[in-house]
Design a protein around this motif. Structure first.
Motif, short mmCIF file in Angstrom:
data_model
loop_
_atom_site.label_atom_id
_atom_site.label_comp_id
_atom_site.label_asym_id
_atom_site.label_seq_id
_atom_site.Cartn_x
_atom_site.Cartn_y
_atom_site.Cartn_z
N GLY A 226 7.77 -8.14 11.53
CA GLY A 226 7.17 -8.09 10.20
C GLY A 226 7.69 -6.94 9.36
O GLY A 226 8.82 -6.47 9.56
N TYR A 227 6.85 -6.43 8.47
CA TYR A 227 7.35 -5.47 7.49
C TYR A 227 6.41 -4.29 7.25
O TYR A 227 6.58 -3.54 6.29
CB TYR A 227 7.61 -6.18 6.16
N HIS A 228 5.41 -4.08 8.11
CA HIS A 228 4.48 -2.97 7.89
C HIS A 228 5.21 -1.64 7.73
O HIS A 228 4.88 -0.83 6.87
CB HIS A 228 3.48 -2.87 9.04
N GLY A 229 6.22 -1.41 8.57
CA GLY A 229 6.94 -0.15 8.53
C GLY A 229 7.80 0.03 7.29
O GLY A 229 8.32 1.14 7.06
N SER A 230 7.96 -1.01 6.50
CA SER A 230 8.74 -0.90 5.26
C SER A 230 7.89 -0.44 4.09
O SER A 230 8.42 -0.17 3.01
CB SER A 230 9.37 -2.25 4.91
N LEU A 231 6.58 -0.34 4.29
CA LEU A 231 5.68 -0.02 3.19
C LEU A 231 5.50 1.49 3.04
O LEU A 231 5.25 2.19 4.03
CB LEU A 231 4.31 -0.67 3.42
N PRO A 232 5.59 2.01 1.83
CA PRO A 232 5.45 3.46 1.64
C PRO A 232 4.09 3.98 2.09
O PRO A 232 3.99 5.11 2.59
CB PRO A 232 5.65 3.65 0.13
N GLU A 233 3.04 3.17 1.96
CA GLU A 233 1.71 3.63 2.38
C GLU A 233 1.65 3.88 3.88
O GLU A 233 1.02 4.85 4.33
CB GLU A 233 0.65 2.60 1.98
N ILE A 234 2.30 3.03 4.65
CA ILE A 234 2.34 3.24 6.11
C ILE A 234 3.17 4.47 6.43
O ILE A 234 2.81 5.28 7.29
CB ILE A 234 2.91 2.00 6.82
N ALA A 235 4.31 4.62 5.75
CA ALA A 235 5.18 5.79 5.98
C ALA A 235 4.43 7.08 5.70
O ALA A 235 4.56 8.07 6.43
CB ALA A 235 6.43 5.69 5.10
N GLU A 236 3.65 7.07 4.64
CA GLU A 236 2.88 8.28 4.29
C GLU A 236 1.82 8.58 5.34
O GLU A 236 1.63 9.73 5.73
CB GLU A 236 2.25 8.08 2.91
N GLY B 20 -0.14 -1.71 -1.52
CA GLY B 20 0.87 -1.89 -0.50
C GLY B 20 0.81 -3.17 0.28
O GLY B 20 1.23 -3.21 1.43
N THR B 21 0.32 -4.26 -0.31
CA THR B 21 0.20 -5.50 0.43
C THR B 21 1.40 -6.42 0.22
O THR B 21 1.41 -7.54 0.67
CB THR B 21 -1.08 -6.25 0.02
N THR B 22 2.43 -5.96 -0.47
CA THR B 22 3.59 -6.78 -0.77
C THR B 22 4.83 -6.26 -0.06
O THR B 22 5.11 -5.07 -0.10
CB THR B 22 3.87 -6.82 -2.29
N GLN B 23 5.55 -7.17 0.60
CA GLN B 23 6.75 -6.73 1.30
C GLN B 23 7.88 -6.50 0.31
O GLN B 23 7.83 -6.98 -0.83
CB GLN B 23 7.15 -7.78 2.33
N PRO B 24 8.93 -5.78 0.73
CA PRO B 24 10.06 -5.53 -0.17
C PRO B 24 10.67 -6.84 -0.66
O PRO B 24 10.70 -7.83 0.07
CB PRO B 24 11.05 -4.75 0.70
N SER B 25 11.16 -6.84 -1.89
CA SER B 25 11.77 -8.05 -2.44
C SER B 25 12.93 -7.67 -3.34
O SER B 25 13.11 -6.53 -3.68
CB SER B 25 10.74 -8.87 -3.22
#
Length: 204
Positions: A83-93, A199-204
């Motif tokens: 998936g893409y959770h780790g791509s989200l800035p909120e998770i990174a923060e 942060g509920t949207t994956q990179p696009s």
């Protein structure tokens, strides 16, 4: 080892069999800390390979069924997900808060790529490395973070170069063997539960 040798080490990332993933490397946190930052329960884990987790997620199509594999590499924690959770800035923060570092490499089945770096709870840049190949001819030119300066990205090797950049920034060497090893795996909650409206949207 020079840059080209480092990129060559990650040639496996260009495989047609590896279409969608997010790898994240975190320092300054334990495995349990990282699981919590991603929203998982450290007390509810099982052992699964990347393919097993991806297959289980695919069986729940159109449902929020994300699985995160996690393992400790020396002074880093590595997470792997289809998936893409780790791509989200909120998770990174969340994962880098308290003096830590976070670097993720994301690619999708649609050919979307992203590298993201955060330090001490703040994102220090996120870019699509495929865009940087033509940065000199783009108007306006994309902003290249300091940690990505001097890297020549090429579309045909952008995945390998992204992992090489991860290694250059973090010092962590990602072994493809972790894709086939049964890793400690946790189910993640829906993003709207974890992050609310953010942060509920994956990179696009």
């Amino acid at each position: 080892m020079d840059w080209h040798e480092t990129v060559a080490r990650y040639a496996w990332a260009e495989s047609d069999d590896l279409m969608a993933y997010t790898f994240s490397v975190i320092s300054g946190a334990t495995e349990d800390d990282v699981v919590r930052a991603f929203g998982g329960d450290p007390g509810d884990t099982r052992r699964m390979t990347f393919d097993e987790a991806a297959d289980e997620s695919a069986e729940h199509l159109y449902q929020d069924h994300a699985l995160l594999g996690v393992v400790t590499l020396d002074r880093h924690v590595l997470t792997i997900e289809s998936g893409y959770h780790g791509s989200l800035p909120e998770i990174a923060e969340r994962a880098s808060a308290g003096g830590g570092e976070f670097f993720s490499v994301y690619t999708s089945v649609n050919g979307v790529h992203q590298v993201l770096y955060a330090v001490d709870g703040k994102v220090d840049g996120m870019v699509d490395p495929a865009d940087l190949e033509d940065a000199a001819w783009m108007d306006p030119a994309p902003v290249i973070p300091g940690w990505a300066q001097g890297v020549d990205f090429h579309l045909e090797s952008v995945c390998a170069e992204s992992f090489a950049l991860m290694e250059r920034v973090t010092g962590a060497v990602v072994d493809p063997g972790w894709l086939t090893a049964p890793l400690r795996t946790v189910r993640l909650p829906p993003l709207d539960v974890l992050l609310g409206d953010q942060g509920t949207t994956q990179p696009s």
